[in-house]
Design a protein around this motif. Structure first.
Motif, PDB file in Angstrom:
ATOM      1  N   LEU A 267       1.273   4.002  -2.979  1.00 57.85           N
ATOM      2  CA  LEU A 267       0.784   5.372  -2.799  1.00 57.85           C
ATOM      3  C   LEU A 267       1.867   6.382  -3.161  1.00 57.85           C
ATOM      4  O   LEU A 267       1.593   7.389  -3.843  1.00 57.85           O
ATOM      5  CB  LEU A 267       0.328   5.576  -1.351  1.00 57.85           C
ATOM      6  CG  LEU A 267      -0.235   6.962  -1.010  1.00 57.85           C
ATOM      7  CD1 LEU A 267      -1.485   7.243  -1.845  1.00 57.85           C
ATOM      8  CD2 LEU A 267      -0.542   7.068   0.484  1.00 57.85           C
ATOM      9  N   ALA A 268       3.095   6.108  -2.726  1.00 59.29           N
ATOM     10  CA  ALA A 268       4.215   7.003  -3.051  1.00 59.29           C
ATOM     11  C   ALA A 268       4.468   7.033  -4.558  1.00 59.29           C
ATOM     12  O   ALA A 268       4.673   8.097  -5.152  1.00 59.29           O
ATOM     13  CB  ALA A 268       5.473   6.549  -2.314  1.00 59.29           C
TER      14      ALA A 268
ATOM     15  N   PHE B  76       0.800  -1.220   0.000  1.00 58.19           N
ATOM     16  CA  PHE B  76       0.000   0.000   0.000  1.00 58.19           C
ATOM     17  C   PHE B  76       0.837   1.277   0.000  1.00 58.19           C
ATOM     18  O   PHE B  76       0.655   2.157  -0.851  1.00 58.19           O
ATOM     19  CB  PHE B  76      -0.949   0.011   1.213  1.00 58.19           C
ATOM     20  CG  PHE B  76      -1.737   1.290   1.333  1.00 58.19           C
ATOM     21  CD1 PHE B  76      -2.823   1.519   0.504  1.00 58.19           C
ATOM     22  CD2 PHE B  76      -1.373   2.267   2.254  1.00 58.19           C
ATOM     23  CE1 PHE B  76      -3.545   2.708   0.594  1.00 58.19           C
ATOM     24  CE2 PHE B  76      -2.084   3.451   2.349  1.00 58.19           C
ATOM     25  CZ  PHE B  76      -3.171   3.671   1.522  1.00 58.19           C
ATOM     26  N   TRP B  77       1.772   1.410   0.936  1.00 56.43           N
ATOM     27  CA  TRP B  77       2.530   2.660   1.047  1.00 56.43           C
ATOM     28  C   TRP B  77       3.475   2.883  -0.130  1.00 56.43           C
ATOM     29  O   TRP B  77       3.544   4.001  -0.654  1.00 56.43           O
ATOM     30  CB  TRP B  77       3.281   2.703   2.382  1.00 56.43           C
ATOM     31  CG  TRP B  77       2.353   2.836   3.557  1.00 56.43           C
ATOM     32  CD1 TRP B  77       2.096   1.902   4.510  1.00 56.43           C
ATOM     33  CD2 TRP B  77       1.531   3.964   3.863  1.00 56.43           C
ATOM     34  NE1 TRP B  77       1.153   2.365   5.400  1.00 56.43           N
ATOM     35  CE2 TRP B  77       0.804   3.637   5.028  1.00 56.43           C
ATOM     36  CE3 TRP B  77       1.341   5.215   3.278  1.00 56.43           C
ATOM     37  CZ2 TRP B  77      -0.098   4.522   5.609  1.00 56.43           C
ATOM     38  CZ3 TRP B  77       0.444   6.108   3.854  1.00 56.43           C
ATOM     39  CH2 TRP B  77      -0.265   5.759   5.010  1.00 56.43           C
TER      40      TRP B  77
END
Length: 235
Positions: free
Chosen positions: A100-101, A96-97
């Motif tokens: 997102l980045a 996820f992270w």
């Protein structure tokens, strides 16, 4: 006699649908036989359709009316991309992270570079507004371009060029860069080449397709929210 048959075929309500499906099927077969990145089905299929229309002197309005079923099935086909997304939901949560980045940095960089290069080459405000949403799907890009003061028709053309170019070039560039992870390949294809990239991802595998569909959806949503905000602040 032959001329009469051709005219009758052109006037058939399913003429556009038949030409579209036949062209894409031929393009798929060419891609399967050659395995060349230049034989990208969307690119070849589009060229075949344009060639047939020019040869038979069929105007776009006539073709579009008889190909309406293509647009009808586009919605369900897009929604069907939720199936691989659901199947690989656990993997999406794990990434996820980083995703997102990648979405924020990649999306911002794409818009910034596009507008910067176009501005340096002397593009006016209307052309810049038409170019800005080039990396999202056509329905979103057309509405955004119109809202920003650009040309919806030009925006649709830029979206198609971006998608086809990305679908043709991205697999080779990813291979050259040594990126083999399905999640990374799929997300890159969806982020940069939207629907055309997702079609390529589907050929690579279900996991690649899931991340491509995710990138395509999120890029469209984020762009629709942040691009008008960016324009209002820049103005």
């Amino acid at each position: 006699m032959i001329s009469t048959m051709i005219q009758t075929s052109i006037q058939h309500p399913l003429f556009g649908l038949l030409v579209t499906l036949a062209s894409y099927q031929l393009a798929m077969e060419l891609n399967r036989r050659t395995r060349s990145m230049l034989a990208q089905p969307v690119l070849i299929g589009t060229l075949l359709v344009v060639g047939v229309l020019l040869l038979l002197e069929v105007d776009y309005a006539t073709y579009n009316e008889s190909a309406a079923l293509v647009w009808l099935f586009l919605g369900p086909a897009t929604v069907a991309l939720a199936v691989p997304l659901y199947t690989h939901l656990r993997r999406i949560r794990d990434y996820f992270w980083p995703l997102l980045a990648a979405l924020l940095i990649g999306g911002f960089t794409t818009v910034l570079l596009t507008l910067g290069l176009a501005w340096l080459l002397g593009a006016d405000e209307a052309l810049l507004a038409s170019l800005a949403p080039k990396s999202v799907t056509s329905p979103i890009a057309i509405l955004l371009a119109e809202d920003l003061g650009g040309s919806p028709a030009l925006a649709a053309v830029f979206v198609m060029i971006t998608g086809v170019a990305g679908a043709v070039m991205a697999p080779g560039l990813l291979k050259l860069a040594g990126i083999d992870l399905p999640a990374a390949r799929g997300f890159t294809l969806g982020l940069n080449a939207h629907a055309a990239g997702t079609a390529v991802a589907l050929e690579e595998g279900e996991e690649t397709a899931a991340f491509a569909a995710l990138a395509m959806s999120l890029t469209g949503a984020v762009t629709a929210i942040l691009l008008p905000l960016f324009y209002s602040l820049a103005g």
